[in-house]
Scaffold this motif. Structure first.
Motif, mmCIF file in Angstrom:
data_model
loop_
_atom_site.group_PDB
_atom_site.id
_atom_site.type_symbol
_atom_site.label_atom_id
_atom_site.label_comp_id
_atom_site.label_asym_id
_atom_site.label_seq_id
_atom_site.Cartn_x
_atom_site.Cartn_y
_atom_site.Cartn_z
ATOM 1 N N ALA A 86 0.837 -1.198 0.000
ATOM 2 C CA ALA A 86 0.000 0.000 0.000
ATOM 3 C C ALA A 86 0.870 1.245 0.000
ATOM 4 O O ALA A 86 1.977 1.241 0.547
ATOM 5 C CB ALA A 86 -0.915 -0.001 1.224
ATOM 6 N N CYS A 87 0.340 2.337 -0.595
ATOM 7 C CA CYS A 87 1.162 3.532 -0.809
ATOM 8 C C CYS A 87 1.266 4.419 0.426
ATOM 9 O O CYS A 87 2.194 5.204 0.565
ATOM 10 C CB CYS A 87 0.618 4.327 -1.991
ATOM 11 S SG CYS A 87 -0.881 5.281 -1.629
ATOM 12 N N GLY A 88 0.257 4.350 1.314
ATOM 13 C CA GLY A 88 0.289 5.182 2.511
ATOM 14 C C GLY A 88 -0.239 6.591 2.306
ATOM 15 O O GLY A 88 -0.359 7.355 3.266
ATOM 16 N N ARG A 89 -0.577 6.976 1.068
ATOM 17 C CA ARG A 89 -0.940 8.374 0.810
ATOM 18 C C ARG A 89 -2.312 8.556 0.175
ATOM 19 O O ARG A 89 -2.853 9.650 0.192
ATOM 20 C CB ARG A 89 0.068 8.991 -0.160
ATOM 21 C CG ARG A 89 1.469 8.939 0.363
ATOM 22 C CD ARG A 89 2.419 9.547 -0.638
ATOM 23 N NE ARG A 89 3.376 10.397 0.044
ATOM 24 C CZ ARG A 89 3.996 11.410 -0.517
ATOM 25 N NH1 ARG A 89 3.753 11.734 -1.770
ATOM 26 N NH2 ARG A 89 4.861 12.128 0.161
ATOM 27 N N CYS A 90 -2.870 7.526 -0.433
ATOM 28 C CA CYS A 90 -4.135 7.701 -1.152
ATOM 29 C C CYS A 90 -5.282 7.832 -0.155
ATOM 30 O O CYS A 90 -5.115 7.676 1.056
ATOM 31 C CB CYS A 90 -4.377 6.532 -2.113
ATOM 32 S SG CYS A 90 -4.803 4.980 -1.282
ATOM 33 N N ARG A 91 -6.456 8.083 -0.671
ATOM 34 C CA ARG A 91 -7.658 8.266 0.159
ATOM 35 C C ARG A 91 -7.867 7.084 1.107
ATOM 36 O O ARG A 91 -8.150 7.254 2.286
ATOM 37 C CB ARG A 91 -8.822 8.399 -0.813
ATOM 38 C CG ARG A 91 -10.179 8.342 -0.237
ATOM 39 C CD ARG A 91 -11.179 8.116 -1.385
ATOM 40 N NE ARG A 91 -12.534 8.004 -0.869
ATOM 41 C CZ ARG A 91 -13.348 9.034 -0.714
ATOM 42 N NH1 ARG A 91 -12.945 10.239 -1.056
ATOM 43 N NH2 ARG A 91 -14.548 8.872 -0.229
ATOM 44 N N TYR A 92 -7.710 5.860 0.586
ATOM 45 C CA TYR A 92 -7.973 4.673 1.407
ATOM 46 C C TYR A 92 -6.891 4.472 2.462
ATOM 47 O O TYR A 92 -7.180 4.150 3.609
ATOM 48 C CB TYR A 92 -8.116 3.434 0.518
ATOM 49 C CG TYR A 92 -9.345 3.515 -0.345
ATOM 50 C CD1 TYR A 92 -10.615 3.345 0.210
ATOM 51 C CD2 TYR A 92 -9.253 3.784 -1.705
ATOM 52 C CE1 TYR A 92 -11.757 3.453 -0.561
ATOM 53 C CE2 TYR A 92 -10.389 3.889 -2.490
ATOM 54 C CZ TYR A 92 -11.637 3.718 -1.916
ATOM 55 O OH TYR A 92 -12.758 3.831 -2.677
ATOM 56 N N CYS A 93 -5.630 4.641 2.048
ATOM 57 C CA CYS A 93 -4.544 4.485 3.021
ATOM 58 C C CYS A 93 -4.685 5.492 4.154
ATOM 59 O O CYS A 93 -4.457 5.164 5.320
ATOM 60 C CB CYS A 93 -3.186 4.648 2.330
ATOM 61 S SG CYS A 93 -2.707 3.209 1.361
ATOM 62 N N ARG A 94 -5.087 6.722 3.823
ATOM 63 C CA ARG A 94 -5.237 7.746 4.878
ATOM 64 C C ARG A 94 -6.360 7.385 5.845
ATOM 65 O O ARG A 94 -6.364 7.813 6.987
ATOM 66 C CB ARG A 94 -5.467 9.125 4.255
ATOM 67 C CG ARG A 94 -4.200 9.713 3.626
ATOM 68 C CD ARG A 94 -4.286 11.230 3.491
ATOM 69 N NE ARG A 94 -5.515 11.648 2.841
ATOM 70 C CZ ARG A 94 -5.670 11.810 1.521
ATOM 71 N NH1 ARG A 94 -4.640 11.603 0.710
ATOM 72 N NH2 ARG A 94 -6.824 12.185 1.020
ATOM 73 N N CYS A 100 -7.283 -1.604 0.521
ATOM 74 C CA CYS A 100 -8.055 -0.987 -0.559
ATOM 75 C C CYS A 100 -7.216 0.043 -1.321
ATOM 76 O O CYS A 100 -7.748 0.798 -2.140
ATOM 77 C CB CYS A 100 -9.299 -0.291 -0.012
ATOM 78 S SG CYS A 100 -10.483 -1.378 0.782
ATOM 79 N N CYS A 101 -5.917 0.098 -1.077
ATOM 80 C CA CYS A 101 -5.053 1.143 -1.655
ATOM 81 C C CYS A 101 -5.257 1.286 -3.166
ATOM 82 O O CYS A 101 -5.360 0.299 -3.886
ATOM 83 C CB CYS A 101 -3.575 0.819 -1.366
ATOM 84 S SG CYS A 101 -2.428 1.977 -2.141
ATOM 85 N N ASP A 102 -5.291 2.549 -3.617
ATOM 86 C CA ASP A 102 -5.460 2.827 -5.044
ATOM 87 C C ASP A 102 -4.167 2.654 -5.843
ATOM 88 O O ASP A 102 -4.205 2.606 -7.065
ATOM 89 C CB ASP A 102 -5.935 4.282 -5.228
ATOM 90 C CG ASP A 102 -7.447 4.387 -5.193
ATOM 91 O OD1 ASP A 102 -8.122 3.375 -5.461
ATOM 92 O OD2 ASP A 102 -7.955 5.489 -4.902
ATOM 93 N N ASN A 103 -3.032 2.621 -5.172
ATOM 94 C CA ASN A 103 -1.749 2.626 -5.893
ATOM 95 C C ASN A 103 -0.896 1.388 -5.670
ATOM 96 O O ASN A 103 0.245 1.339 -6.124
ATOM 97 C CB ASN A 103 -0.934 3.855 -5.472
ATOM 98 C CG ASN A 103 -1.667 5.138 -5.789
ATOM 99 O OD1 ASN A 103 -2.178 5.305 -6.888
ATOM 100 N ND2 ASN A 103 -1.758 6.032 -4.810
ATOM 101 N N GLY A 104 -1.412 0.379 -4.982
ATOM 102 C CA GLY A 104 -0.563 -0.746 -4.609
ATOM 103 C C GLY A 104 -0.523 -1.888 -5.606
ATOM 104 O O GLY A 104 0.245 -2.826 -5.440
#
Ligand SMILES: [Zn+2]
Ligand SMILES: [Zn+2]
Length: 380
Positions: A86-94, A100-104
């Motif tokens: 997971a990216c840690g920065r997208c809407r879901y990670c926050r 559910c990460c958008d960038n992983g």
């Protein structure tokens, strides 16, 4: 380096290229422990693996290289790594919903075709599931290392900490999405590693009673010894009647299905071709759950199931939720509890194998022979 690879018809250790830093946020981890998870068997059986794919997503190791943008880790750190990427920065990670990460994902299009939106990636999964090379290897590239890797406190042994990667976050995620509150009665189907950790999480959350259902005596004994939960052997009792009895006649407030896959099909083509399966444990959970209660699906479901009792959902006003483990959300708390001895998981590592004997380890794991719960591999 050497890794346990899918060969098209079997698992075998083979020589594969060493992983390299590809991004400033990457780290390279030398694997010390990598556990086999039930999901790996579903991947093998489902037909979605390609030759050369490296399995394994629950692991712990030592940082041997860091990219220039990694802030929280340096070479030599002993780290446990979340199974989801997971990216840690997208809407879901926050929101702390890392799976559910958008960038992983490495292949979001496949995820969108299968499920409408792509979830986070995971180590050791095929590309359709956002897969990155797995941890049954000597080294792993860890993307977003500041998000997914966590330094293990001194004094927490490898055999305990490795389960903070996947099985324990699954348990914590299960009670979270189930909304378990103090005083609740919680029922858990499946006494494998995930089921035991759902039970432990529910006990620590203050559930009044937690009941775990399975048919393996060794696993049920582990539940009683290590989690603080009660058990039901489903061949020796009427599960629904037993649960009603133990919940003041109402039925459990939260029912968690942690019994494993109800469908084994992994590739999209395979999913669409195969006949849907009947989710027996899930049906029992829906049937047993009290009116207005919550049913959580933690089993590794990727496709379709048939004969889902939607009527009971409507008539009893049930909430049905599913989730994959939000590792980075829960790992700090898990390591903390492990360091304080409130969470002990080393008993789950019932068998240890050198990576070179990985295929034999999986054969034993598949048969659940000799009381096997999890096999842990040690490279080198
Ligand atoms: Zn897993
Ligand atoms: Zn994200």
């Amino acid at each position: 380096m050497r890794a346990l690879c899918w060969q098209g018809d079997r698992l075998a250790v083979a020589e594969v290229p060493d992983p390299e830093l590809r991004n400033g946020h990457d780290a390279i981890v030398r694997v010390r422990r990598s556990a086999a998870c039930g999901t790996d068997l579903h991947l093998i059986d489902g037909g979605g693996l390609a030759p050369g794919d490296v399995l394994g997503h629950e692991f712990l190791g030592e940082v041997v290289e860091v990219g220039p943008r990694v802030r929280r880790h340096r070479v030599g750190d002993r780290v446990v790594v979340a199974s989801v990427v997971a990216c840690g920065r997208c809407r879901y990670c926050r929101q702390g919903r890392h799976s559910c990460c958008d960038n992983g994902s490495v292949d979001p299009v496949a995820g969108e075709l299968a499920w409408g939106q792509a979830p986070a990636g995971c180590y050791g999964h095929p590309s359709a599931d956002g897969g990155f090379p797995g941890s049954h290897a000597e080294y792993v590239r860890v993307p977003y290392a500041d998000v997914g890797a966590f330094t293990v406190p001194d004094g927490v042994p490898d055999e305990r900490a490795v389960f903070a990667s996947d099985a324990a976050p699954a348990g914590w995620t299960g009670v979270d999405v189930g909304g378990v509150r103090p005083g609740d009665v919680v029922a858990v189907w499946g006494a494998g590693a995930v089921g035991q950790l759902v039970a432990r999480a529910a006990v620590l959350r203050g559930a009044a009673r937690v009941v775990v259902i399975d048919r393996y005596d060794e696993r049920l004994r582990m539940v009683e010894r290590h989690t603080g939960a009660e058990t039901v052997h489903y061949h020796r009792a009427d599960v629904t009647a037993e649960l009603r009895e133990r919940s003041g006649g109402r039925g459990p407030d939260v029912c968690v299905e942690a019994a494993g896959a109800v469908d084994g099909s992994r590739s999209l083509a395979e999913r669409l071709r195969r006949a849907p399966r009947t989710p027996l444990a899930l049906r029992e959970a829906v049937h047993a759950c009290r009116k207005g209660g919550t049913v959580v699906v933690l089993g590794d479901v990727t496709g379709f199931v048939d004969t889902f009792p939607v009527g009971a959902v409507v008539q009893k006003e049930l909430t049905v939720r599913g989730a994959r483990p939000h590792g980075p959300r829960h790992i700090p708390e898990l390591l903390d509890r492990m360091a304080r001895d409130e969470l002990r998981t080393e008993h789950l590592a019932t068998h240890r194998f050198p990576l070179a004997e990985g295929a034999a380890g999986y054969a034993l794991f598949r048969e659940r022979a000799d009381g096997c719960v999890r096999v842990v591999f040690t490279p080198g």
